[in-house]
Design an enzyme around this catalytic site. Structure first.
Site, PDB file in Angstrom:
ATOM      1  N   HIS A  90     -54.282  54.509  19.259  1.00  0.00           N
ATOM      2  CA  HIS A  90     -55.323  55.428  18.797  1.00  0.00           C
ATOM      3  C   HIS A  90     -54.904  56.894  18.886  1.00  0.00           C
ATOM      4  O   HIS A  90     -55.576  57.759  18.337  1.00  0.00           O
ATOM      5  CB  HIS A  90     -56.628  55.191  19.556  1.00  0.00           C
ATOM      6  CG  HIS A  90     -56.619  55.645  20.984  1.00  0.00           C
ATOM      7  ND1 HIS A  90     -56.420  54.792  22.048  1.00  0.00           N
ATOM      8  CD2 HIS A  90     -56.807  56.874  21.543  1.00  0.00           C
ATOM      9  CE1 HIS A  90     -56.489  55.461  23.179  1.00  0.00           C
ATOM     10  NE2 HIS A  90     -56.718  56.733  22.896  1.00  0.00           N
ATOM     11  N   ASP A 111     -53.586  48.211  21.293  1.00  0.00           N
ATOM     12  CA  ASP A 111     -53.618  49.677  21.368  1.00  0.00           C
ATOM     13  C   ASP A 111     -52.295  50.241  21.877  1.00  0.00           C
ATOM     14  O   ASP A 111     -52.264  51.161  22.696  1.00  0.00           O
ATOM     15  CB  ASP A 111     -54.769  50.164  22.244  1.00  0.00           C
ATOM     16  CG  ASP A 111     -55.180  51.596  21.904  1.00  0.00           C
ATOM     17  OD1 ASP A 111     -54.661  52.134  20.911  1.00  0.00           O
ATOM     18  OD2 ASP A 111     -55.988  52.182  22.645  1.00  0.00           O
ATOM     19  N   GLY A 125     -57.068  63.130  26.418  1.00  0.00           N
ATOM     20  CA  GLY A 125     -55.690  63.601  26.366  1.00  0.00           C
ATOM     21  C   GLY A 125     -54.767  62.830  27.288  1.00  0.00           C
ATOM     22  O   GLY A 125     -53.551  62.888  27.140  1.00  0.00           O
ATOM     23  N   ASN A 126     -55.350  62.087  28.250  1.00  0.00           N
ATOM     24  CA  ASN A 126     -54.535  61.241  29.122  1.00  0.00           C
ATOM     25  C   ASN A 126     -54.067  59.973  28.413  1.00  0.00           C
ATOM     26  O   ASN A 126     -53.142  59.298  28.894  1.00  0.00           O
ATOM     27  CB  ASN A 126     -55.304  60.827  30.377  1.00  0.00           C
ATOM     28  CG  ASN A 126     -55.122  61.786  31.531  1.00  0.00           C
ATOM     29  OD1 ASN A 126     -56.058  62.463  31.939  1.00  0.00           O
ATOM     30  ND2 ASN A 126     -53.922  61.856  32.061  1.00  0.00           N
ATOM     31  N   SER A 127     -54.706  59.616  27.307  1.00  0.00           N
ATOM     32  CA  SER A 127     -54.372  58.372  26.617  1.00  0.00           C
ATOM     33  C   SER A 127     -52.884  58.305  26.307  1.00  0.00           C
ATOM     34  O   SER A 127     -52.316  59.223  25.721  1.00  0.00           O
ATOM     35  CB  SER A 127     -55.172  58.249  25.326  1.00  0.00           C
ATOM     36  OG  SER A 127     -56.538  58.059  25.600  1.00  0.00           O
ATOM     37  N   ILE A 151     -53.782  29.097  16.150  1.00  0.00           N
ATOM     38  CA  ILE A 151     -54.054  27.657  16.008  1.00  0.00           C
ATOM     39  C   ILE A 151     -55.342  27.396  15.232  1.00  0.00           C
ATOM     40  O   ILE A 151     -55.629  26.257  14.907  1.00  0.00           O
ATOM     41  CB  ILE A 151     -54.112  26.957  17.377  1.00  0.00           C
ATOM     42  CG1 ILE A 151     -55.225  27.530  18.259  1.00  0.00           C
ATOM     43  CG2 ILE A 151     -52.760  27.048  18.076  1.00  0.00           C
ATOM     44  CD1 ILE A 151     -55.406  26.769  19.571  1.00  0.00           C
ATOM     45  N   GLY A 152     -56.157  28.423  14.964  1.00  0.00           N
ATOM     46  CA  GLY A 152     -57.316  28.253  14.105  1.00  0.00           C
ATOM     47  C   GLY A 152     -58.529  27.661  14.779  1.00  0.00           C
ATOM     48  O   GLY A 152     -59.122  26.699  14.262  1.00  0.00           O
ATOM     49  N   VAL A 153     -58.912  28.213  15.921  1.00  0.00           N
ATOM     50  CA  VAL A 153     -60.146  27.780  16.576  1.00  0.00           C
ATOM     51  C   VAL A 153     -60.966  28.994  16.970  1.00  0.00           C
ATOM     52  O   VAL A 153     -60.432  30.090  17.161  1.00  0.00           O
ATOM     53  CB  VAL A 153     -59.870  26.930  17.839  1.00  0.00           C
ATOM     54  CG1 VAL A 153     -59.186  25.627  17.491  1.00  0.00           C
ATOM     55  CG2 VAL A 153     -59.068  27.718  18.870  1.00  0.00           C
ATOM     56  N   GLN A 154     -62.276  28.781  17.063  1.00  0.00           N
ATOM     57  CA  GLN A 154     -63.180  29.756  17.658  1.00  0.00           C
ATOM     58  C   GLN A 154     -63.661  29.178  18.976  1.00  0.00           C
ATOM     59  O   GLN A 154     -64.024  27.995  19.047  1.00  0.00           O
ATOM     60  CB  GLN A 154     -64.372  30.040  16.738  1.00  0.00           C
ATOM     61  CG  GLN A 154     -64.013  30.791  15.475  1.00  0.00           C
ATOM     62  CD  GLN A 154     -65.215  30.916  14.573  1.00  0.00           C
ATOM     63  OE1 GLN A 154     -65.592  29.974  13.886  1.00  0.00           O
ATOM     64  NE2 GLN A 154     -65.839  32.081  14.581  1.00  0.00           N
TER      65      GLN A 154
END
Length: 525
Positions: free
Chosen positions: A157, A187, A259-261, A316-319
């Site tokens: 970000h 991130d 600003g620490n990011s 793998i296609g799962v929820q």
């Protein structure tokens, strides 16, 4: 000046009472006995001590009065440990990052509209004829060097949507940076700069070895104040703050601000164990709750970003969803550990391997799975094309399933801890059939069958549990239902079963989830 004076005894005759004159003639006795020798010796000693004490006090006071008022005070040698040497060692490898961002035309339009509302006399100018032009603004962040060749890591970000990036080293020199790769899901971003000399760099430590209560130091560029160090302790590990599907942040109380990011978080051996990324604050400033991406995640992600510019993750296609106490009871589980499969992508890797809705994944390649996030992280780290052995619980029995892992598509529905948490449900439902119009309104696939919740009886177990009008029941337990009649019959059969809970599979907001109806008395008065 203070002087102690010794009172003199009254003058007496040269005669010693009851004794002899100095000239040797006897004198008459006064009736008083002469003082014994031990008393005279004691009195003399007291006089001597008083004189010595007086001289000492007089000398001290005199010296204090004669000394200059601005004489510095000499303190004992410092014995309290500090972090000065540690900060000096790390500081040359910490950089400040300035990103030049492009403002969108929509933002420029909003700014122009704000200009059109200026009060008289400013509103007599033709603001409505102004053509908004996108302009660039600057954003500041932090980063740190991980290789002497100029490889830098920071937060995604910090450099997202940047049209140019400038890196300022500790000595003040500025270098133009190239974005080698970015990964929004963790991130993390990698930058490359070219310097005339090898640069100081930091070594990544083992974040899994960090313990709560351990001292850590954060460095960065808060509010443009480069080279700032703050100190705190590790508050907790593996925090999920809802920032992404692979959240496992280190929580710290070291002050972290804007600003620490992207700055390093390091332990007392000078090794980086995290990258400061986010804070939890009602005011936008530090309140002692900060989060850092673990160094083990950086170690896994950064090389791929440096070489390929993007991350290839397993899929793998799962929820999946977490297991509540009621769900555990309905599924006849001994505990709540695991990831409950709430949806299986048709013709996906899991579906081809035989994974079914209602399975509970307990392990991946021998690695325990206690939450949906554990499953997401484990699968994502597997190289596409490799096989993964899943340990699942189905109908109360444990078994193994082998899945051939695919590459995660950009728009794939991930096996993520961000899945909606289940709502506990009860009875007291009015069900209706699904129509094509309802399917479109509820954002359901046209082939979806089931029963839509038309009404929830106030004060009923369903109402108390949070069942909502618009929820679509597509299954009871692992049995699919096609219409309200089948749903009602299946629920009644489940009520007559041995367990104290009924398991429903519903669609809510376009997402399949399980809810459990606890049939045991709630204990309400």
């Amino acid at each position: 000046m203070i002087v102690l004076r010794i009172a003199k005894p009254p003058c007496r005759s040269t005669a010693d009472p009851g004794g002899m004159r100095t000239d040797g003639r006897p004198v008459a006795s006064t009736g008083r006995q002469p003082a014994p020798p031990w008393l005279r010796a004691t009195f003399g000693a007291i006089l001597l001590i008083g004189i010595l004490v007086g001289w000492s006090i007089e000398g001290v006071v005199a010296g204090a009065q004669d000394a200059p008022l601005n004489q510095p005070t000499t303190l004992a040698p410092r014995t309290i440990p500090d972090f000065a040497d540690l900060v000096a060692h790390v500081k040359p490898a910490v950089v400040s990052i300035t990103s030049r961002l492009q403002v969108s035309r929509e933002e420029a339009d909003q700014e122009t509209q704000r200009g059109q509302t200026l009060p008289f006399p400013f509103n007599q100018f033709p603001f409505n004829q102004m053509i908004p032009r996108p302009r660039a603004v600057e954003a500041r962040g932090s980063g740190f060097i991980i290789k002497p060749d100029g490889t830098i890591v920071t937060n995604n970000h910090v450099v997202e949507n940047a049209i140019s990036v400038m890196v300022t080293l500790d000595d003040g020199s500025q270098l133009s940076a190239r974005i080698a790769g970015r990964d929004p899901r963790t991130d993390i971003a990698v930058l490359k700069v070219t310097a005339a000399r090898p640069l100081a760099y930091l070594e990544l430590g083992d974040s899994s070895a960090v313990r709560a209560g351990e001292w850590v130091v954060a460095m960065g560029n808060p509010f443009g104040l480069g080279g700032t160090a703050t100190v705190g302790i590790v508050s907790a590990q593996s925090r999920d703050i809802g920032a992404g599907p692979y959240d496992q942040f280190i929580q710290v109380d070291a002050p972290i601000n804007q600003g620490n990011s992207g700055g390093p978080l390091f332990t007392q051996d000078g090794k980086v164990i995290g990258m400061t990324t986010a804070i939890l604050s009602p005011s936008g400033g530090s309140v002692g709750i900060g989060f850092a991406v673990p160094s083990n995640v950086i170690r896994m992600i950064a090389p791929q970003l440096e070489t390929a510019g993007h991350i290839v993750r397993g899929f793998i296609g799962v929820q999946t969803q977490s297991i509540s106490q009621a769900l555990a009871k309905a599924l006849r589980l001994n505990d709540r550990a695991g990831a409950l499969v709430a949806g299986v992508e048709p013709d996906g890797p899991a579906a081809r391997a035989g994974v079914e809705v209602g399975d509970v994944v307990r392990a991946v390649n021998g690695q325990p799975v206690t939450t949906p996030r554990d499953l997401a992280v484990a699968v994502a780290s597997i190289q596409p094309g490799s096989q993964a052995r899943l340990v699942i619980v189905r109908s109360g029995r444990e078994q193994s399933v082998t899945v051939t892992v695919a590459a995660l598509p950009e728009q794939a529905v991930e096996a993520s801890a961000a899945a909606r948490q289940p709502q506990e449900a009860g009875l007291g439902l009015a069900l209706g059939p699904l129509s094509s119009a309802l399917r479109r309104q509820l954002d359901l696939p046209e082939a979806t069958n089931g029963a839509v919740v038309i009404k929830v009886q106030p004060g009923s177990p369903a109402d108390d549990a949070g069942i909502l009008a618009g929820d679509v029941i597509v299954g009871v337990g692992t049995t699919a239902v096609n219409d309200p009649r089948e749903a009602t019959r299946a629920i009644r059969q489940a009520q007559q079963g041995e367990g104290n809970a009924v398991l429903l599979r519903i669609f809510r907001d376009g997402r399949p989830v399980f809810v459990a109806i606890d049939l045991a008395p709630s204990g309400k008065g």
